[in-house]
Design a protein around this motif. Structure first.
Motif, PDB file in Angstrom:
ATOM      1  N   TYR A 311       7.254  -1.669  -7.497  1.00  0.00           N
ATOM      2  CA  TYR A 311       6.542  -1.210  -6.303  1.00  0.00           C
ATOM      3  C   TYR A 311       7.346  -1.512  -5.044  1.00  0.00           C
ATOM      4  O   TYR A 311       7.519  -0.650  -4.175  1.00  0.00           O
ATOM      5  N   GLN A 312       7.855  -2.732  -4.935  1.00  0.00           N
ATOM      6  CA  GLN A 312       8.614  -3.113  -3.747  1.00  0.00           C
ATOM      7  C   GLN A 312       9.927  -2.336  -3.654  1.00  0.00           C
ATOM      8  O   GLN A 312      10.356  -1.950  -2.555  1.00  0.00           O
ATOM      9  N   ARG A 315       9.110   1.267  -2.589  1.00  0.00           N
ATOM     10  CA  ARG A 315       8.639   1.254  -1.199  1.00  0.00           C
ATOM     11  C   ARG A 315       9.805   1.072  -0.230  1.00  0.00           C
ATOM     12  O   ARG A 315       9.876   1.723   0.820  1.00  0.00           O
ATOM     13  N   THR A 316      10.740   0.214  -0.588  1.00  0.00           N
ATOM     14  CA  THR A 316      11.898  -0.025   0.266  1.00  0.00           C
ATOM     15  C   THR A 316      12.790   1.205   0.338  1.00  0.00           C
ATOM     16  O   THR A 316      13.267   1.587   1.417  1.00  0.00           O
ATOM     17  N   SER A 318      11.832   4.175   0.019  1.00  0.00           N
ATOM     18  CA  SER A 318      11.089   5.162   0.797  1.00  0.00           C
ATOM     19  C   SER A 318      11.331   4.995   2.297  1.00  0.00           C
ATOM     20  O   SER A 318      11.644   5.971   2.994  1.00  0.00           O
ATOM     21  N   TYR A 392      -5.165   6.409   0.016  1.00  0.00           N
ATOM     22  CA  TYR A 392      -4.197   5.357  -0.292  1.00  0.00           C
ATOM     23  C   TYR A 392      -4.223   4.170   0.664  1.00  0.00           C
ATOM     24  O   TYR A 392      -3.434   3.236   0.505  1.00  0.00           O
ATOM     25  N   ARG A 395      -1.303   1.935   3.972  1.00  0.00           N
ATOM     26  CA  ARG A 395       0.028   1.654   3.443  1.00  0.00           C
ATOM     27  C   ARG A 395       0.871   2.921   3.287  1.00  0.00           C
ATOM     28  O   ARG A 395       2.097   2.850   3.308  1.00  0.00           O
ATOM     29  N   TRP A 396       0.219   4.085   3.122  1.00  0.00           N
ATOM     30  CA  TRP A 396       1.001   5.330   2.948  1.00  0.00           C
ATOM     31  C   TRP A 396       1.917   5.545   4.137  1.00  0.00           C
ATOM     32  O   TRP A 396       3.001   6.122   3.985  1.00  0.00           O
ATOM     33  N   SER A 399       3.726   1.167   5.473  1.00  0.00           N
ATOM     34  CA  SER A 399       4.648   0.478   4.567  1.00  0.00           C
ATOM     35  C   SER A 399       5.587   1.402   3.810  1.00  0.00           C
ATOM     36  O   SER A 399       6.468   0.924   3.098  1.00  0.00           O
ATOM     37  N   TRP A 400       5.384   2.724   3.936  1.00  0.00           N
ATOM     38  CA  TRP A 400       6.212   3.649   3.173  1.00  0.00           C
ATOM     39  C   TRP A 400       6.988   4.627   4.044  1.00  0.00           C
ATOM     40  O   TRP A 400       8.017   5.162   3.612  1.00  0.00           O
ATOM     41  N   GLU A 409       9.881  -4.551   7.694  1.00  0.00           N
ATOM     42  CA  GLU A 409       9.941  -4.921   6.282  1.00  0.00           C
ATOM     43  C   GLU A 409      11.350  -5.263   5.814  1.00  0.00           C
ATOM     44  O   GLU A 409      11.520  -5.948   4.810  1.00  0.00           O
ATOM     45  N   CYS A 559       1.567  -3.874   1.971  1.00  0.00           N
ATOM     46  CA  CYS A 559       2.971  -4.071   1.589  1.00  0.00           C
ATOM     47  C   CYS A 559       3.089  -4.604   0.166  1.00  0.00           C
ATOM     48  O   CYS A 559       4.107  -4.421  -0.489  1.00  0.00           O
TER      49      CYS A 559
END
Length: 597
Positions: A311-312, A315-316, A318, A392, A395-396, A399-400, A409, A559
């Protein structure tokens, strides 16, 4: 293993050398004023008077920007004084106009009699200004000629105060001209070979940073723990952190208000700007370039550090992609194609200038693509926010996608533990962030009122002043100087937590109408505190975990780091139906002792 540690240390040395080289550019500039550059910068109308005072510095080489900029600003100030004395209207004209009126009723036809013959630029300008400023007085009765003369003296004072803004150089204009002419006058080593200095000042630090980071794949375990972060001079408000914070704050102050002193840094990225947009670099291109590099390089660090969590890692990647493509490359290519500059992932109210008149005019005049941009921008915050946040959570975006969140982040990750978890900070956060949202709505309403009506006055307030206050206080001071400069002092999400109006909007939707929540298994919690320590938004996650309560706070950006650092798998990010988000039973161990909303 020893060789990897050696590479790690060498990388730190290489990065330090490159960073020092970058800082040294601040002192390497050399400047020589050229007459043609000056004429191009100040314009034909003002050139003759400015040229008179610039005679003594033509051809002189300055070895530092401070002396050059100081002398240039002095020249414009002297030109201002001459322009003001040339166009200034004497107060005795008020009495002459008053005496030329019939009775005590004001007639604008008396203005020409008071000024005298309108021959020449000065007389014509003075008559036009007085005519414009006294339109509301036409036909108005005054008790005496003395009262009329007093009113005309106030009008003349207003006209005289406007001379600099209309005919000369306002302070903002002086600063802008100083930046323009400093960049044109740069003749130092950076201007002569920008590619070389780009390699030395940017390429070498990147190489050093990667050499420093990559050995961690072998020398450190995946994941993060409470492993001495509060004993680090960099990560716990120590002297290194204070130095870094001071540098970041200073950088933003110069970027926003004194870019004329950063010309060597900006000239260095000129070749890149011309490759992408076809235009010379501005301070904003330089900033966007450094901003993107910071996210990309520190994103590599995040991927290495969180490689135990898919996931992390996704996300990173992204936030790295959206910053590089949507925030940096695509807007510059749009400019090359003669289209409006636009970050297609940014939206109102974070993009607070979206409804400014010049932005709206630019999009409307661009035709089909411009209208698409306008529609896209409106659809993002009217449809995208409620729909995607419902599905979502915030966070959509936070964090993304978001660039502010992406920098927090990546570059700000070492400081996430510094966020204040106290109840007092939470109370300040709620009032402050929602206050900024209200301010953004009011400011935008005022801007649109002026756009559609043409009037700059709304309820006794000047709409341009509201816009300027928001841009200075929120757009510059809060989001820039404090929002990023305070990473080493208050954690990495200062702006997102306390000031971002879009985060407030997303949070309201997430809190009351969303499928997103972080579920907890209180029976498995061992109260280690990792989750609370690493929550960048100041949420005391452990308090919820101990009770088995869902975390549905409006400030949570999803996150997922709290879940990543939990050694027992207590926390889980979920998108489920709305039933059960609220009113979960509180637990100690496996025993329920009540329901808490």
């Amino acid at each position: 293993m020893k060789s990897l540690k050696l590479v790690h240390k060498i990388g730190l040395i290489v990065f330090t050398i490159g960073f020092i080289t970058y800082l040294s550019l601040f002192f390497l500039g050399q400047y020589r004023l050229d007459k043609s550059d000056l004429k191009q910068s100040v314009g034909d109308q003002s050139f003759s008077v400015v040229d008179k005072y610039a005679q003594n510095i033509y051809g002189i080489q300055y070895d530092d920007q401070f002396s050059f900029v100081s002398d240039f600003k002095s020249i414009l100030s002297q030109a201002n004084e001459e322009i003001k004395s040339k166009f200034e209207i004497s107060t005795y004209v008020a009495r002459k106009i008053a005496n030329s009126t019939e009775g005590n009723s004001f007639q604008q036809s008396a203005i020409e009699k008071g000024i005298g013959s309108p021959e020449g630029e000065v007389g014509k300008w003075q008559i036009k200004q007085l005519t414009d400023y006294t339109g509301w007085m036409e036909g108005r009765e005054y008790e005496s000629s003395e009262e009329l003369a007093a009113q005309l003296e106030k009008v003349i004072s207003d006209v005289n105060n406007s001379i600099i803004s209309q005919k000369g150089f306002s302070q903002d204009n002086i600063n802008n001209k100083a930046f323009t002419i400093a960049k044109k006058s740069e003749v130092g080593p950076v201007a002569q070979n920008p590619w070389l200095w780009l390699l030395l000042a940017i390429g070498i630090p990147i190489i050093g940073a990667i050499m420093y980071l990559l050995p961690r794949l072998k020398t450190q375990h995946a994941g993060i723990k409470n492993d001495g972060i509060f004993h680090s001079a960099l990560k716990n408000r120590g002297w290194i952190g204070i130095l870094l914070g001071t540098f970041l704050i200073s950088f933003y102050v110069f970027l926003y208000w004194f870019p004329e002193y950063m010309t060597s840094w900006i000239v260095m990225v000129d070749p890149l700007s011309k490759m992408l947009s076809g235009n010379p670099a501005s301070q904003w291109f330089m900033y966007g370039f450094l901003y993107t590099l910071a996210i990309l390089v520190m994103g590599i660090r995040m991927i290495i550090k969180y490689r135990h969590s898919p996931y992390q890692m996704v996300r990173t990647v992204s936030v790295m992609f959206f910053q590089l493509a949507f925030a940096f490359v695509i807007p510059e290519i749009l400019v090359r194609l003669n289209q409006p500059y636009m970050d297609l992932k940014n939206m109102w109210p974070l993009d607070y200038s979206f409804f400014f008149d010049y932005r709206l005019n630019e999009m409307v005049e661009a035709g089909t693509i411009g209208l698409f941009m306008l529609g896209w921008g409106i659809a993002l915050f009217t449809l995208g926010v409620p729909i995607f946040t419902y599905l979502y959570g915030k966070r959509w975006y936070c964090s993304w996608v978001c660039g502010c969140g992406g920098l927090a982040e990546t570059l700000g990750d070492p400081y996430r533990q510094l966020s204040d978890k106290s109840l007092g900070a939470w109370k300040i956060e709620r009032w402050l962030i929602h206050g900024v949202l209200v301010f953004a709505v009011v400011m935008t309403a005022a801007v649109l009122y002026t756009y559609f009506t043409g009037s700059s006055q709304l309820l006794g307030m000047n709409t341009y002043s509201i816009r300027a206050v928001y841009g200075f206080g929120i757009g510059s001071i809060f989001s820039g100087v404090i929002g990023t400069g305070f990473y080493p002092f208050m954690g990495n999400r200062v702006w997102c937590r306390f000031g971002c109006p879009l985060a407030a909007y997303l949070g309201l939707v997430q809190r009351f109408k969303s499928r997103f929540r972080i579920t907890t298994n209180g029976g498995q919690c061992i109260s280690c505190g990792n989750c609370s320590t690493y929550c960048e938004m100041g949420i005391d996650v452990r308090w919820y975990a101990q009770r088995g309560q869902n975390i549905i706070r409006s400030s949570c950006v999803g996150c997922g780091v709290c879940s990543s650092v939990c050694p027992r798998g207590v926390l889980n990010l979920e998108n489920r139906d709305e039933d059960g988000r609220f009113n979960q039973p509180s637990l100690i161990g496996n025993d329920s002792f009540g329901v808490q909303s």
